[in-house]
Design a protein around this motif. Sequence first.
Motif, short mmCIF file in Angstrom:
data_model
loop_
_atom_site.label_atom_id
_atom_site.label_comp_id
_atom_site.label_asym_id
_atom_site.label_seq_id
_atom_site.Cartn_x
_atom_site.Cartn_y
_atom_site.Cartn_z
N ARG A 186 0.81 -1.21 0.00
CA ARG A 186 0.00 0.00 0.00
C ARG A 186 0.85 1.27 0.00
O ARG A 186 0.57 2.22 -0.73
N GLU A 187 1.89 1.30 0.83
CA GLU A 187 2.65 2.54 1.00
C GLU A 187 3.56 2.82 -0.19
O GLU A 187 4.10 3.91 -0.31
N LEU A 188 3.70 1.86 -1.10
CA LEU A 188 4.57 2.05 -2.26
C LEU A 188 3.80 2.28 -3.55
O LEU A 188 4.40 2.48 -4.62
N ALA A 189 2.47 2.24 -3.50
CA ALA A 189 1.67 2.42 -4.72
C ALA A 189 1.94 3.80 -5.32
O ALA A 189 2.01 4.81 -4.60
N LEU A 190 2.08 3.85 -6.64
CA LEU A 190 2.33 5.11 -7.36
C LEU A 190 1.00 5.73 -7.75
O LEU A 190 0.45 5.42 -8.80
N ARG A 191 0.49 6.59 -6.90
CA ARG A 191 -0.80 7.19 -7.16
C ARG A 191 -0.63 8.44 -8.02
O ARG A 191 0.47 8.93 -8.22
N ARG A 192 -1.78 8.95 -8.52
CA ARG A 192 -1.72 10.20 -9.29
C ARG A 192 -1.64 11.42 -8.39
O ARG A 192 -1.35 12.51 -8.87
N ASP A 193 -1.95 11.25 -7.13
CA ASP A 193 -2.18 12.42 -6.29
C ASP A 193 -1.02 12.76 -5.36
O ASP A 193 -1.20 13.50 -4.40
N GLY A 194 0.19 12.28 -5.67
CA GLY A 194 1.31 12.52 -4.76
C GLY A 194 2.31 13.57 -5.20
O GLY A 194 3.30 13.81 -4.50
N ALA A 195 2.08 14.25 -6.34
CA ALA A 195 3.06 15.23 -6.83
C ALA A 195 3.05 16.49 -5.97
O ALA A 195 2.02 16.90 -5.45
N ARG A 196 4.24 17.11 -5.83
CA ARG A 196 4.37 18.35 -5.07
C ARG A 196 5.08 19.41 -5.92
O ARG A 196 5.87 19.07 -6.79
N ALA A 197 4.82 20.67 -5.60
CA ALA A 197 5.54 21.75 -6.28
C ALA A 197 7.04 21.54 -6.08
O ALA A 197 7.49 21.21 -4.98
N GLY A 198 7.79 21.71 -7.16
CA GLY A 198 9.23 21.50 -7.10
C GLY A 198 9.67 20.14 -7.62
O GLY A 198 10.84 19.95 -7.95
N ASP A 199 8.74 19.17 -7.68
CA ASP A 199 9.08 17.85 -8.24
C ASP A 199 9.47 17.98 -9.71
O ASP A 199 8.92 18.81 -10.45
N ASP A 200 10.41 17.15 -10.14
CA ASP A 200 10.68 17.01 -11.57
C ASP A 200 9.54 16.23 -12.23
O ASP A 200 8.90 15.39 -11.60
N VAL A 201 9.34 16.50 -13.53
CA VAL A 201 8.41 15.70 -14.35
C VAL A 201 9.24 14.90 -15.35
O VAL A 201 10.09 15.47 -16.04
N TRP A 202 8.99 13.59 -15.41
CA TRP A 202 9.74 12.68 -16.28
C TRP A 202 8.79 11.91 -17.19
O TRP A 202 7.63 11.69 -16.84
N VAL A 203 9.31 11.48 -18.33
CA VAL A 203 8.58 10.49 -19.14
C VAL A 203 9.56 9.40 -19.57
O VAL A 203 10.76 9.64 -19.69
N SER A 204 9.02 8.22 -19.79
CA SER A 204 9.82 7.12 -20.33
C SER A 204 9.69 7.10 -21.85
O SER A 204 8.71 7.60 -22.41
N GLY A 205 10.68 6.51 -22.52
CA GLY A 205 10.59 6.23 -23.96
C GLY A 205 10.48 7.46 -24.83
O GLY A 205 10.95 8.54 -24.47
N GLU A 206 9.83 7.27 -26.00
CA GLU A 206 9.65 8.36 -26.95
C GLU A 206 8.15 8.50 -27.25
O GLU A 206 7.42 7.54 -27.20
N LEU A 207 7.77 9.73 -27.61
CA LEU A 207 6.34 10.03 -27.74
C LEU A 207 5.94 10.39 -29.16
O LEU A 207 6.75 10.87 -29.95
N GLY A 208 4.67 10.19 -29.46
CA GLY A 208 4.08 10.75 -30.67
C GLY A 208 3.89 9.79 -31.84
O GLY A 208 3.08 10.05 -32.72
N ALA A 209 4.65 8.69 -31.86
CA ALA A 209 4.59 7.82 -33.04
C ALA A 209 3.23 7.13 -33.17
O ALA A 209 2.68 7.01 -34.28
N ALA A 210 2.68 6.66 -32.06
CA ALA A 210 1.40 5.95 -32.13
C ALA A 210 0.30 6.87 -32.66
O ALA A 210 -0.51 6.47 -33.50
N ALA A 211 0.30 8.11 -32.17
CA ALA A 211 -0.73 9.06 -32.63
C ALA A 211 -0.58 9.36 -34.12
O ALA A 211 -1.57 9.54 -34.83
N TRP A 212 0.65 9.39 -34.60
CA TRP A 212 0.87 9.60 -36.03
C TRP A 212 0.32 8.41 -36.83
O TRP A 212 -0.34 8.59 -37.86
N ALA A 213 0.58 7.21 -36.35
CA ALA A 213 0.07 6.02 -37.04
C ALA A 213 -1.46 6.03 -37.10
O ALA A 213 -2.06 5.66 -38.11
N VAL A 214 -2.10 6.45 -36.02
CA VAL A 214 -3.57 6.54 -36.02
C VAL A 214 -4.02 7.54 -37.09
O VAL A 214 -4.94 7.26 -37.88
N ALA A 215 -3.38 8.71 -37.12
CA ALA A 215 -3.77 9.75 -38.08
C ALA A 215 -3.59 9.26 -39.51
O ALA A 215 -4.46 9.49 -40.38
#
Lengths: 346, 346
Positions: A138-167
Amino acid sequence: MAALGEFELIARYFERRGGPRRALLGIGDDCALLPPLDCLAVSTDMLVAGRHFFADVDPNALGHKTLAVNLSDLAAMGASPVAFTLALALPEVDEPWLRAFADGLFALADAHDCELVGGDTTRGPLNLCVTVFGEVPRELALRRDGARAGDDVWVSGELGAAAWAVAERTRDAERTAGSGGTAGSGGTASSGGVTAPELLRARARLDRPQPRVALGLALRGLASAAIDLSDGLCGDLQHVLDRSGAARGVALGAEIAWPAIPVDAALDGLPAARRVALSLAGGDDYELLFCAAPARREALAAAAGALGLRITRIGRIAAGAGLRVHDADGTTVPIDARSFDHFRTA
Amino acid sequence: MAALGEFELIARYFERRGGPRRALLGIGDDCALLPPLDCLAVSTDMLVAGRHFFADVDPNALGHKTLAVNLSDLAAMGASPVAFTLALALPEVDEPWLRAFADGLFALADAHDCELVGGDTTRGPLNLCVTVFGEVPRELALRRDGARAGDDVWVSGELGAAAWAVAERTRDAERTAGSGGTAGSGGTASSGGVTAPELLRARARLDRPQPRVALGLALRGLASAAIDLSDGLCGDLQHVLDRSGAARGVALGAEIAWPAIPVDAALDGLPAARRVALSLAGGDDYELLFCAAPARREALAAAAGALGLRITRIGRIAAGAGLRVHDADGTTVPIDARSFDHFRTA
C-alpha cells in the motif's frame, strides 16, 4: 464455419496448458479463486472495434494490445501483475482469428507471468474487456495524487509515433472510402504499396505498446506520482495536477520544456507544429509520466539504466494553476491540451 | 443531446457520494486499490444488447441485472461481495437513461455492500461488462467439483418464469416486426394492452433476478458443490457432474424427480411439456443449484428457513454417467438438456 460452441471455444483457445499457477481455481467454475494477496490493484479497459482499433487489425497484435493497455495501468501504479479476466463479444466464431488473438494475448501474459483466470464469451459486435489484478504494498503504490511543487516531471521512452500512425490510418481509410473502395494514391507514406520505414515503426508502436511494468516496479519509493500516457501527455499530466492539487488543497501547475520532449524519431520528417501536436496531445503511447523530487535524479537514472530504458526529465511541477509548455527561448508553445475523450463531440 | 464528456460522465453518474469505503483508492487513478483480503473470488460477465436483454429494456432494471448476474456468481461460490468494476460502451450519452441505469445498479450494490471501484466508458454498440470481487475462506468455497455419489441435489426458489418471459418477449417482437411495426393482437397474454399477472410476475423474474448471496454464505460448510442457474437446470447440473466426476476420476450422473421441481406458479396455465422445457432447460433463473450429503438435510432446512427462502430437494447424485429426469411413475421425462450457448447454431 464450424459450429464451435461457447464452452468448446473457451476450452480450445483460452484454457491454458498445465492448469492454474498462482490461482487456486482458474477457468471453469462460477468464480476464479486467487490466494490472499498484498494490497490488490485492479483496472479494467474496454476496447471497441472502430474506436480503439481498426476492424482489420492483425488479431495477434490486438491480443497483445488488449492486455498491454491494462498492464500499463498496473505499471503506472507500481503494481506487479498477478492475473486477468477476459470478456469478449464476437460477431462470429472465426477460428484462425481467435487462434492469432489468443497467441498474441498469451505471449504478453506469459512475459509478465500474468495468468488468465476467468472470462466470458458471447456473440455481439466485437468488444474486448480485460480486468487485470496486480499486487503492491500500500505505502509504495504510485498514485496520481502525490506530486508536489518543485518535483521534476519525467517520461519514459519516446512520444508521438502511435498518434501519427492513427492519423495516417484514418486518412488512408477515408481516402479508400472516398475513392469507391480502391486504395488511394499519391502523397502518402504508403502510396503504391511502399511504406516508409518511419511509418512501419510508428505502426508497431501503435499496435504493440510495451507496458512499462519493470519501470513501474523500479519507481516504487522514488516517484511521488505516476500515470500512463494513454490520452496524451498534456491531458494526462493535467490529471496528475488536478488530483495532487486536490489532495493538498492547493492549485498545482507545471512548466514543461518543449525541447526536452523525447519525440519519436519516426516523426523527424514532419513539420514542427505537427510534431508538437502529436507528442504533447496525441495518445496511445503507453509510456509512463512520473514526478519525483530532484534529490531522486541519480537514483532514477541508475534504475532506468539497469532496465535499458530511456527516461527524460521534461520539466517541473509548479505552485499555482496552469500547465505551460515553453520553447528554448522561453516563449509559450501553443497546444491543444485536451485529452482524447470518447464522448466529446467537438 | 448535451456534449457530456467521458470524465464528466463518470463523475456525474458513477463516482459515489462519500468516497471509497473498503477500497483504499477508488475511481480516478490508474488502478483501484483494495486492502489485503482473504482468498479472492473473481467473476466477469458481459451483457450485449439484443442477446442478453432487449434494446428497449427499462434501464433501471438493466442496471440491477448487470450487477445481479455477477453477484449470483459470488453467491454460487459462497463468497461475500466486496467490490466491482464496470466497463460500458454506449452508442450515445443519454442522460436520463444513464441516471436510471446507475440508480438500478447502485441500489443493488448498496444492498450487498459492494463498492464500485473502477471502470471504463467508451462509445460503441451497447455493451456492459462487470467484474466482481468477493472474499471467501479457501476451504469453504463452494466449487462445482465437490459433488459425490449419494449427495442430494437441491435448488433454491422457483424455476422457469424468466425463460417464459424471454419466450413471450421474443414472440411479441417477432409479431410486431411481422405486422409492419404495429403491435400484434389476439391470443397473447398481453393482447389489447392487458397483461396477465402471471406474465408480469415472470417479467419481474427475468428483469430483476435476486442473487442468492445470503444463501451462498449459509451453504458454507454444508454444500459439497454449487452453481448458479443461468443456462438452465439440466445444463448447469451437467457442469457439476462433469467437473465433480473429473476431480475424482469417476463418471457421475444424477436422478432428478420431475414432480419435485419447484416450477414457478406463473407457469401453472401452460401445457405440461412447456412447463418441463422451461423449468429444466430454460435459463436466467439465477437460483442456486447445490449438492449436499443427506446428513445435512436438517441443517439446510434450518438455514433456508432463517433466510425465509424456499429450497427444494429434487434428486440425488448417482454413480455412473447420465442425467435422468423421471416422473412419479418412474418413466423418463424427455428433455432437451442442452444449456443455452451463445455460439451454438442449431
